[in-house]
Structure formats: structure tokens, C-alpha cells
Design a protein around this motif. Structure first.
Motif, PDB file in Angstrom:
ATOM      1  N   ALA A   1      42.701 -25.906  40.486  1.00 18.75           N
ATOM      2  CA  ALA A   1      42.382 -24.476  40.574  1.00 18.75           C
ATOM      3  C   ALA A   1      42.146 -24.022  42.016  1.00 18.75           C
ATOM      4  N   HIS A   2      41.677 -24.943  42.901  1.00 16.02           N
ATOM      5  CA  HIS A   2      41.398 -24.456  44.266  1.00 16.02           C
ATOM      6  C   HIS A   2      42.662 -23.975  44.966  1.00 16.02           C
ATOM      7  N   GLY A   3      43.819 -24.557  44.599  1.00 13.83           N
ATOM      8  CA  GLY A   3      45.099 -24.090  45.164  1.00 13.83           C
ATOM      9  C   GLY A   3      45.401 -22.663  44.704  1.00 13.83           C
ATOM     10  N   LEU A   4      45.106 -22.406  43.436  1.00 15.59           N
ATOM     11  CA  LEU A   4      45.332 -21.055  42.885  1.00 15.59           C
ATOM     12  C   LEU A   4      44.399 -20.045  43.575  1.00 15.59           C
ATOM     13  N   VAL A   5      43.148 -20.460  43.771  1.00 12.86           N
ATOM     14  CA  VAL A   5      42.187 -19.553  44.428  1.00 12.86           C
ATOM     15  C   VAL A   5      42.696 -19.198  45.831  1.00 12.86           C
TER      16      VAL A   5
ATOM     17  N   GLY B   1      37.676 -19.620  48.544  1.00 18.96           N
ATOM     18  CA  GLY B   1      37.489 -18.157  48.502  1.00 18.96           C
ATOM     19  C   GLY B   1      36.978 -17.587  47.194  1.00 18.96           C
ATOM     20  N   SER B   2      36.339 -18.408  46.347  1.00 15.12           N
ATOM     21  CA  SER B   2      35.798 -17.867  45.081  1.00 15.12           C
ATOM     22  C   SER B   2      34.563 -17.020  45.361  1.00 15.12           C
ATOM     23  N   ASP B   3      34.363 -16.046  44.471  1.00 15.14           N
ATOM     24  CA  ASP B   3      33.221 -15.132  44.649  1.00 15.14           C
ATOM     25  C   ASP B   3      32.085 -15.407  43.667  1.00 15.14           C
ATOM     26  N   PHE B   4      32.398 -16.021  42.544  1.00 15.60           N
ATOM     27  CA  PHE B   4      31.348 -16.325  41.565  1.00 15.60           C
ATOM     28  C   PHE B   4      31.857 -17.413  40.609  1.00 15.60           C
ATOM     29  N   ILE B   5      30.901 -17.985  39.869  1.00 13.07           N
ATOM     30  CA  ILE B   5      31.230 -19.090  38.952  1.00 13.07           C
ATOM     31  C   ILE B   5      30.747 -18.724  37.551  1.00 13.07           C
TER      32      ILE B   5
END
Ligand code: FAD
Length: 303
Positions: A138-142, A182-186
Motif C-alpha cells: 500500500a505504501h507504493g499506492l500512497v 504521505g498518509s494523513d490518517f489511519i
């Protein structure tokens, strides 16, 4: 009260909502898999919207199976102004070009919030396989979505560790990669023991993760269904809870009542312990969620 309601609606990116609010309320719904009709779902969404959520998330079927429906439902909710929308998106079976097409569709519907996920392997496939020119994690998608300034990005977190991770610590280190991308929330996977959530939250803080973590709550209403879901996602049912719902397994009304009582207690404890919101897995039902939300100490949120 009404003013507060409209104040919330003015914000579109969830990260801004979370900065503004002490506490967020949100729900997850899923496109219908079998009959392909959204009528019943829209009636559920209408009932959930009356509880004044800050956003409603729309899942993306395993393997992208509900892709068109997911985008359609999210777009329609956004257009009607029912609630702010969080569109789930997975990497399963998709190339970067295909992901880009979906991002364009979401953008043209003015959807600003995406839950970026890797997804599970499709049925019959043992392990997740990266699509040619797709994403392995998922980090690649983010990172990919982050290039397009338009979106606020949420990611998944696992209070008991993801089923494929060798340890909770390794999983939190991987969560950190999603945050750095670059995620903003979990939003977390469902869990039933708040101590798991607190341990996970402490571990995340130790790893330098400082974005909001919203716990995911699953109100149980059917014994066999929760057995299946819990085993798929690796959520542990505490023994006392398991015993209680197992004894009532042929009485869905009782199982639902126990589920409501349990989620209510769980939510109250999480609120007391300073969580930044609650995200309810509605399973496309509203009455049980409503009984919980209306009994939480924030009735003045509900219009
Ligand atoms: P990742 O963050 O990529 O993690 C997957 C695994 O890889 C983890 O074990 C992680 O520790 C490991 N990992 C990550 N990075 C690395 C690395 N660099 N090296 C080695 N290992 C690494 N599924 C759907 O199909 N549709 C949905 O709509 C959907 N919604 C969800 C909503 C929430 C709130 C949650 C919690 C889950 C949801 N899922 C959904 C399920 C999710 O797709 C699965 O749990 C999936 O197995 C993992 O997705 P992820 O985004 O967490 O993956």
C-alpha cells in the motif's frame, strides 16, 4: 446544533475535519455483491446519515470486484451531499495506468478522500501478487496518489498485527512506511480487546507515527458471520464474549443485543482513553449501529 452540523459539512478533506473536530464519527458501507442493486444500500446510507457522521466510507470489493459500483456509490453520495465520502481503493490486479483512471474518475466526482489499500489475494490465490506495473504494498499506492495534490489519504492499521506480518513491531514499521509516503490518517482493522488497540497506538507513537488513528468497531450481530470474518482478518474474540455469543448462536436477536452492548462498552472505553474518533463497520445495516451511537455520550451531534 444545526450550525455545528453545517460547519462539519463545509470541510471536505478528512485531515481537515480531524484537525477541526475533537472527535469524528464515521461508518463503512459496501456495494452490494450479489444482486448488484444499490436501492437498499441507499436506504441504509440515508439512515446512517441521520446520525450525522463526519464521513462514510465505501469499500472496494475484493480483487476490485465492485470497482464500478464502488465509484458510482461514492460519487452519488458525494453529489447528493448525504455525507462526506471516503472511497476505498486497492492495488489488486491493477496497473498504475488503471489506478490513474480510477483516480481521474474520483477526482471528476469531486471525491477528495481515499483509503489506500493493498487488498487481499483474490479467491484461489495463496499470496498477494503484484500486477505488472502495479503496486506490491500500500505504501507504493500512497506515494502514487500523493503525486496528485487533490487527495487526502487514509491507510489501514492493525491493532493485532496484519495476518502476514511476522510481528506487530514489523507491521508497525511497515505502517510507518505508509505514513512517510504521505498518509494523513489511519483507520484500524476491527478488534474486540481495547488493550490491543492501546498497545498498537503506543507502538505507533514509539515508531514516530503522529497522524490520527481511528479505531474500527464491528458490532456483532451474527455468530457464524463473525467467526468467519474474525478468522479471515485475524481478530481475536475475547473468551467471555465468544462464550456468550456462542451460547446464543441460534438466536440472532440475542447475538445482536450482546453485540450492541459489547460495542457500546468498547466505544465508551475508547472515548475515555482519548481516541480521535470511531469508525463503525456497518455491514450495510443501520439499526444496530444507531442503538450504539445514540447511547454514546455525544447525543448533541445528532441532528
Ligand atoms: P499493506 O500496508 O501493503 O500491508 C500488507 C502486508 O505487507 C502487511 O503484513 C505489512 O506488514 C506488509 N508490508 C508492508 N510493506 C512492506 C514492505 N515494504 N516489505 C515487507 N512487508 C511489507 N480490502 C479490500 O479488498 N477492499 C476494501 O475496501 C478494504 N477496506 C479495508 C478497510 C480497512 C479499515 C482495513 C483495516 C482493511 C481493509 N481491507 C480492504 C483489507 C486489506 O486490503 C487487507 O488487510 C490487506 O491484506 C492488506 O492491505 P494493506 O493496505 O494494509 O496492505
Amino acid at each position: 446544533m444545526r450550525e455545528a452540523f453545517f460547519e462539519r459539512r463545509r470541510f471536505m478533506k478528512i485531515k481537515d475535519l480531524l484537525k477541526k473536530l475533537d472527535f469524528s464519527l464515521s461508518f463503512e458501507v459496501s456495494p452490494p455483491v450479489r444482486n448488484g442493486r444499490g436501492d437498499r444500500l441507499f436506504s441504509v446510507i440515508g439512515s446512517l446519515a441521520k446520525l450525522n457522521p463526519d464521513f462514510i466510507s465505501v469499500t472496494y470489493g475484493a480483487g476490485g470486484s465492485t470497482r464500478d459500483m464502488s465509484v458510482e456509490i461514492a460519487s452519488s453520495m458525494k453529489k447528493s451531499g448525504t455525507a462526506e465520502v471516503l472511497a476505498h481503493l486497492t492495488c489488486v490486479g491493477a496497473s498504475k495506468r488503471e489506478i490513474l483512471t480510477i483516480l481521474d474518475e474520483l477526482k471528476s466526482s469531486n471525491i477528495k478522500n481515499i483509503l489506500a489499500l493493498r487488498g487481499d489475494p483474490p479467491t484461489g490465490q495463496d499470496a498477494y501478487k503484484k500486477q505488472k506495473d502495479g503496486f506490491g504494498f500500500a505504501h507504493g499506492l500512497v506515494e502514487f496518489i500523493r503525486q496528485y495534490d487533490h487527495f487526502c489519504i487514509g491507510v489501514a492499521g492493525y491493532p493485532e498485527g496484519h495476518t502476514e506480518a511476522p510481528s506487530l513491531k514489523a507491521d508497525i514499521d511497515n505502517l510507518r512506511k505508509k505514513v512517510d509516503a504521505g498518509s494523513d490518517f489511519i483507520i484500524t482493522q476491527l478488534f474486540f480487546d481495547n488493550n490491543d488497540f492501546y498497545r498498537f497506538r503506543d507502538g505507533a507513537a514509539k515508531a514516530g507515527i503522529d497522524i490520527p488513528i481511528i479505531p474500527g468497531i464491528f458490532p456483532i450481530f451474527n455468530y457464524r458471520q463473525i467467526q468467519k470474518i474474525a478468522s479471515l482478518c485475524g481478530a481475536r474474540l475475547p473468551e467471555a464474549l465468544h462464550k456468550k455469543i456462542h451460547a446464543a448462536r441460534d438466536r440472532n436477536d440475542l447475538v445482536e443485543q450482546y453485540g450492541i452492548e459489547y460495542s457500546l462498552k468498547q466505544s465508551e472505553d475508547l472515548i475515555k482513553n482519548g481516541v480521535s474518533g470511531l469508525h463503525f463497520y456497518s455491514m450495510n445495516r443501520s439499526s444496530h449501529v444507531e442503538k450504539i451511537v445514540r447511547n454514546l455520550p455525544w447525543q448533541n451531534r445528532i441532528a
